[in-house]
Design an enzyme around this catalytic site. Structure first.
Site, PDB file in Angstrom:
ATOM      1  N   THR A   1       2.337  11.285   5.567  1.00  0.00           N
ATOM      2  CA  THR A   1       1.176  10.730   5.270  1.00  0.00           C
ATOM      3  C   THR A   1       0.176  10.274   6.389  1.00  0.00           C
ATOM      4  O   THR A   1       1.021  10.224   7.561  1.00  0.00           O
ATOM      5  CB  THR A   1       1.126   9.515   4.361  1.00  0.00           C
ATOM      6  OG1 THR A   1      -0.191   8.870   4.483  1.00  0.00           O
ATOM      7  CG2 THR A   1       1.926   8.294   4.839  1.00  0.00           C
ATOM      8  N   ASP A   2      -1.007  10.613   6.590  1.00  0.00           N
ATOM      9  CA  ASP A   2      -1.849  10.218   7.535  1.00  0.00           C
ATOM     10  C   ASP A   2      -1.776   8.758   7.796  1.00  0.00           C
ATOM     11  O   ASP A   2      -2.187   8.240   9.108  1.00  0.00           O
ATOM     12  CB  ASP A   2      -3.121  10.790   7.633  1.00  0.00           C
ATOM     13  CG  ASP A   2      -3.897  10.313   6.526  1.00  0.00           C
ATOM     14  OD1 ASP A   2      -3.543   9.413   5.660  1.00  0.00           O
ATOM     15  OD2 ASP A   2      -5.265  10.449   6.256  1.00  0.00           O
ATOM     16  N   GLU A   3      -1.372   8.026   6.810  1.00  0.00           N
ATOM     17  CA  GLU A   3      -1.257   6.602   7.023  1.00  0.00           C
ATOM     18  C   GLU A   3      -0.459   5.914   8.109  1.00  0.00           C
ATOM     19  O   GLU A   3      -0.573   4.863   8.521  1.00  0.00           O
ATOM     20  CB  GLU A   3      -1.112   5.815   5.743  1.00  0.00           C
ATOM     21  CG  GLU A   3      -1.941   6.512   4.439  1.00  0.00           C
ATOM     22  CD  GLU A   3      -2.238   5.573   3.050  1.00  0.00           C
ATOM     23  OE1 GLU A   3      -1.861   4.582   3.363  1.00  0.00           O
ATOM     24  OE2 GLU A   3      -2.563   6.158   2.326  1.00  0.00           O
TER      25      GLU A   3
ATOM     26  N   TYR B   1       4.005   0.469   2.868  1.00  0.00           N
ATOM     27  CA  TYR B   1       4.153   1.739   2.442  1.00  0.00           C
ATOM     28  C   TYR B   1       4.094   2.609   3.664  1.00  0.00           C
ATOM     29  O   TYR B   1       4.982   3.468   3.979  1.00  0.00           O
ATOM     30  CB  TYR B   1       2.842   2.354   1.482  1.00  0.00           C
ATOM     31  CG  TYR B   1       2.806   3.701   1.330  1.00  0.00           C
ATOM     32  CD1 TYR B   1       3.688   4.669   0.878  1.00  0.00           C
ATOM     33  CD2 TYR B   1       1.569   4.274   1.875  1.00  0.00           C
ATOM     34  CE1 TYR B   1       3.656   5.817   0.795  1.00  0.00           C
ATOM     35  CE2 TYR B   1       1.408   5.747   1.713  1.00  0.00           C
ATOM     36  CZ  TYR B   1       2.418   6.434   1.248  1.00  0.00           C
ATOM     37  OH  TYR B   1       2.166   7.879   1.333  1.00  0.00           O
TER      38      TYR B   1
HETATM   39  P1  NAD Z   1       3.742  10.063  -6.695  1.00  0.00           P
HETATM   40  O1  NAD Z   1       4.058   8.578  -6.620  1.00  0.00           O
HETATM   41  O2  NAD Z   1       2.904  10.738  -7.745  1.00  0.00           O
HETATM   42  O3  NAD Z   1       5.352  10.781  -6.914  1.00  0.00           O
HETATM   43  C1  NAD Z   1       6.543  10.251  -6.443  1.00  0.00           C
HETATM   44  C2  NAD Z   1       7.826  10.927  -7.028  1.00  0.00           C
HETATM   45  O4  NAD Z   1       8.820  10.433  -6.714  1.00  0.00           O
HETATM   46  C3  NAD Z   1       7.748  10.359  -8.822  1.00  0.00           C
HETATM   47  O5  NAD Z   1       7.795  11.598  -9.428  1.00  0.00           O
HETATM   48  C4  NAD Z   1       8.874   9.308  -8.757  1.00  0.00           C
HETATM   49  O6  NAD Z   1       9.748   9.354  -9.729  1.00  0.00           O
HETATM   50  C5  NAD Z   1       9.728  10.103  -7.621  1.00  0.00           C
HETATM   51  N1  NAD Z   1      10.714   9.084  -7.062  1.00  0.00           N
HETATM   52  C6  NAD Z   1      10.193   7.895  -6.546  1.00  0.00           C
HETATM   53  N2  NAD Z   1      11.313   7.083  -6.221  1.00  0.00           N
HETATM   54  C7  NAD Z   1      12.447   8.011  -6.109  1.00  0.00           C
HETATM   55  C8  NAD Z   1      13.686   7.915  -6.163  1.00  0.00           C
HETATM   56  N3  NAD Z   1      14.300   6.860  -5.624  1.00  0.00           N
HETATM   57  N4  NAD Z   1      14.711   8.929  -6.165  1.00  0.00           N
HETATM   58  C9  NAD Z   1      14.232  10.003  -6.671  1.00  0.00           C
HETATM   59  N5  NAD Z   1      12.811  10.293  -7.184  1.00  0.00           N
HETATM   60  C10 NAD Z   1      11.982   9.107  -6.823  1.00  0.00           C
HETATM   61  O7  NAD Z   1       3.610  10.562  -5.246  1.00  0.00           O
HETATM   62  P2  NAD Z   1       2.649  11.420  -4.658  1.00  0.00           P
HETATM   63  O8  NAD Z   1       1.190  11.038  -4.406  1.00  0.00           O
HETATM   64  O9  NAD Z   1       2.901  12.636  -5.257  1.00  0.00           O
HETATM   65  O10 NAD Z   1       3.336  11.707  -2.949  1.00  0.00           O
HETATM   66  C11 NAD Z   1       4.377  12.753  -2.777  1.00  0.00           C
HETATM   67  C12 NAD Z   1       4.574  12.568  -1.230  1.00  0.00           C
HETATM   68  O11 NAD Z   1       3.482  12.865  -0.454  1.00  0.00           O
HETATM   69  C13 NAD Z   1       4.975  11.204  -0.910  1.00  0.00           C
HETATM   70  O12 NAD Z   1       6.030  11.261  -0.134  1.00  0.00           O
HETATM   71  C14 NAD Z   1       3.651  10.520  -0.155  1.00  0.00           C
HETATM   72  O13 NAD Z   1       4.071   9.605   0.898  1.00  0.00           O
HETATM   73  C15 NAD Z   1       3.173  11.745   0.244  1.00  0.00           C
HETATM   74  N6  NAD Z   1       1.656  11.868   0.534  1.00  0.00           N
HETATM   75  C16 NAD Z   1       0.729  11.529  -0.348  1.00  0.00           C
HETATM   76  C17 NAD Z   1      -0.525  11.781  -0.462  1.00  0.00           C
HETATM   77  C18 NAD Z   1      -1.432  11.313  -1.657  1.00  0.00           C
HETATM   78  O14 NAD Z   1      -2.509  11.382  -1.341  1.00  0.00           O
HETATM   79  N7  NAD Z   1      -1.003  10.936  -2.803  1.00  0.00           N
HETATM   80  C19 NAD Z   1      -0.767  11.929   0.673  1.00  0.00           C
HETATM   81  C20 NAD Z   1       0.016  12.465   1.943  1.00  0.00           C
HETATM   82  C21 NAD Z   1       1.276  12.279   1.556  1.00  0.00           C
HETATM   83  P1  TYD Z   2      -5.916   4.730  -3.119  1.00  0.00           P
HETATM   84  O1  TYD Z   2      -6.282   5.633  -3.974  1.00  0.00           O
HETATM   85  O2  TYD Z   2      -4.801   3.655  -3.269  1.00  0.00           O
HETATM   86  O3  TYD Z   2      -5.311   5.562  -1.458  1.00  0.00           O
HETATM   87  P2  TYD Z   2      -4.615   5.036  -0.101  1.00  0.00           P
HETATM   88  O4  TYD Z   2      -4.783   3.331  -0.007  1.00  0.00           O
HETATM   89  O5  TYD Z   2      -3.646   5.281   0.121  1.00  0.00           O
HETATM   90  O6  TYD Z   2      -5.991   5.634   0.959  1.00  0.00           O
HETATM   91  O7  TYD Z   2      -7.239   4.017  -2.377  1.00  0.00           O
HETATM   92  C1  TYD Z   2      -8.193   4.864  -1.768  1.00  0.00           C
HETATM   93  C2  TYD Z   2      -9.274   4.074  -1.220  1.00  0.00           C
HETATM   94  O8  TYD Z   2      -9.776   3.350  -2.291  1.00  0.00           O
HETATM   95  C3  TYD Z   2      -8.735   2.712  -0.459  1.00  0.00           C
HETATM   96  O9  TYD Z   2      -9.724   2.446   0.622  1.00  0.00           O
HETATM   97  C4  TYD Z   2      -8.631   1.632  -1.349  1.00  0.00           C
HETATM   98  C5  TYD Z   2      -9.764   1.886  -2.104  1.00  0.00           C
HETATM   99  N1  TYD Z   2      -9.496   1.301  -3.748  1.00  0.00           N
HETATM  100  C6  TYD Z   2     -10.508   0.384  -4.363  1.00  0.00           C
HETATM  101  O10 TYD Z   2     -11.552   0.215  -3.747  1.00  0.00           O
HETATM  102  N2  TYD Z   2     -10.074  -0.039  -5.647  1.00  0.00           N
HETATM  103  C7  TYD Z   2      -9.010   0.261  -6.366  1.00  0.00           C
HETATM  104  O11 TYD Z   2      -8.830  -0.172  -7.486  1.00  0.00           O
HETATM  105  C8  TYD Z   2      -8.251   1.307  -5.449  1.00  0.00           C
HETATM  106  C9  TYD Z   2      -6.877   1.684  -6.438  1.00  0.00           C
HETATM  107  C10 TYD Z   2      -8.399   1.718  -4.273  1.00  0.00           C
END
Ligand code: NAD
Ligand code: TYD
Length: 350
Positions: free
Chosen positions: A131-133, A156
């Site tokens: 992630t970019d975080e 996280y």
């Molecule tokens: P998500 O939370 O929707 O899905 C995570 C999946 O991992 C779930 O299906 C969960 O059951 C599985 N999981 C969790 N713990 C596990 C374990 N111990 N063993 C096996 N499976 C397990 O997450 P997402 O948003 O789809 O993100 C997927 C990946 O992409 C992550 O690594 C996250 O850091 C990265 N990412 C997400 C975003 C975003 O905006 N959502 C952006 C950049 C990177």
């Molecule tokens: P989120 O979807 O949790 O992604 P991330 O924190 O990983 O960027 O949140 C996106 C942005 O929205 C973040 O600045 C936090 C804000 N946010 C709210 O203001 N209210 C909410 O209930 C949630 C879940 C997020």
């Protein structure tokens, strides 16, 4: 026939990646390993579950013995590692889950890959999705590049940063053929409604308050999830071993501006009078350690691999809103049980 492991394939991004690979590569065996935590949902993969090149394995990446045996049995040629605990707010209330899954789980996969591949690394690949975080928070200006120093602020992002470092360490120390990408915030169908966009669509529909953290001035760079999945496909096949690629939407939004767009579009969709949904906006206590701004410079993947986002935000958000409105059953199914308890705890004192 190559055998590819996709971890976390029942989650939001993972399910889009599994779907893409199963449909696009009939000559790959795709094995989806997922623990099915609250965020994992096999309903996300209904359309591919009976494909002959797809198999689901339920399991926990934290269980090192299980992972070792699975790798010995399946002899994976490649790994695309998405499984993670992914929600910042949950990492603030329960950091240990993040340490176990995101750090220990990743090392278990690295160890197992090393074990089965030995010196035969030719054609193999361990692709870690991040992630970019990990880069921390930007001020009003500038962008994260692949060389920006890591500066994570939430449990996280610190756990993801740690896993990135370990993946690089296994490349540098043991020659493991790794590649990493760091992506900005994704949006689209099948995202668990604890994250901003699906949560707010769900709450607007149900006339529930829209909890805006702080002043709503934090900025995120939003990318349509299928564009991320396409980038993952490209990096898996063409990315250079040992390299990192940043992926972003070049699409920055202040939270409050994005929320107003959601409100306006939902008013139209639900046939409500203009301005109705905006009245649900409720400013609540800010998230602890809330990063102000994320913005990605994705020129490396654009120049070197020819990737670019296919959808403009206007189009992507329309598709996304339609998806949640048309898939009310999916939302109802996931907004029960653990999620309801989490939601009450998360928002009750704000
Ligand atoms: P998500 O939370 O929707 O899905 C995570 C999946 O991992 C779930 O299906 C969960 O059951 C599985 N999981 C969790 N713990 C596990 C374990 N111990 N063993 C096996 N499976 C397990 O997450 P997402 O948003 O789809 O993100 C997927 C990946 O992409 C992550 O690594 C996250 O850091 C990265 N990412 C997400 C975003 C975003 O905006 N959502 C952006 C950049 C990177
Ligand atoms: P989120 O979807 O949790 O992604 P991330 O924190 O990983 O960027 O949140 C996106 C942005 O929205 C973040 O600045 C936090 C804000 N946010 C709210 O203001 N209210 C909410 O209930 C949630 C879940 C997020």
């Amino acid at each position: 026939m190559k055998t590819i492991l996709i971890t976390g394939g029942a989650g939001f991004i993972g399910s889009h990646v599994v779907r893409l690979f199963v449909n696009k590569y009939p000559d790959y065996n795709i094995i989806n390993l997922d623990k099915l935590t609250y965020a994992g949902n096999l309903a996300n993969l209904k359309d591919v579950e009976s494909a002959s090149n797809y198999e689901f394995v339920k399991g926990d990446i934290v269980d090192g013995d299980f992972i070792q045996k699975l790798f010995e049995e399946k002899q994976f040629d490649g790994i695309i590692h998405l499984a993670a605990e992914s929600h910042v707010d949950r990492s603030i209330s329960n950091p240990m889950e993040f340490i176990h899954t995101n750090i220990v789980g990743t090392v278990n996969l690295l160890n197992a890959a090393r074990h089965i591949w030995g010196d035969q690394m030719e054609g193999k690949r361990f692709y870690h999705i991040s992630t970019d975080e990990v880069y921390g928070s930007l001020g009003e200006e500038g962008f994260f590049t692949e060389t920006t120093a890591y500066d994570p602020h939430s449990p996280y992002s610190a756990s993801k940063a740690s896993s990135d470092h370990l993946v690089r360490a296994y490349h540098d120390t043991f020659g493991l053929p790794t590649v990493i990408s760091n992506c900005s915030n994704n949006y689209g169908g099948y995202q668990f409604p604890e994250k901003l966009i699906p949560l707010f669509i769900h709450n607007i529909r149900n006339n529930k308050p829209l909890p805006v953290y702080g002043k709503g001035e934090n900025v995120r760079d939003w990318l349509y999830v299928e564009d991320h999945a396409n980038a993952i496909d490209l990096i898996y096949h063409k990315g250079v071993i040992g390299e990192t690629y940043n992926i972003g939407g070049n699409n920055e939004w202040k939270n409050i501006d994005l929320i107003k767009v959601l409100c306006e579009k939902m008013d139209v969709k639900l046939g409500r009078e203009k301005g109705t949904s905006e009245k649900l906006i409720t400013y609540v206590k800010d998230r602890a350690g809330h990063d102000l701004r994320y913005a990605i410079d994705s020129s490396k993947i654009q120049k070197e691999l020819g990737w670019e986002p296919s959808l403009q935000f206007e189009e992507g958000i329309e598709i996304t809103i339609n998806w949640y409105v048309e898939n009310q059953d999916w939302l109802d199914n996931v907004t029960s049980g653990d999620y309801l308890k989490y939601y009450e705890k998360q928002y009750i004192d704000r």
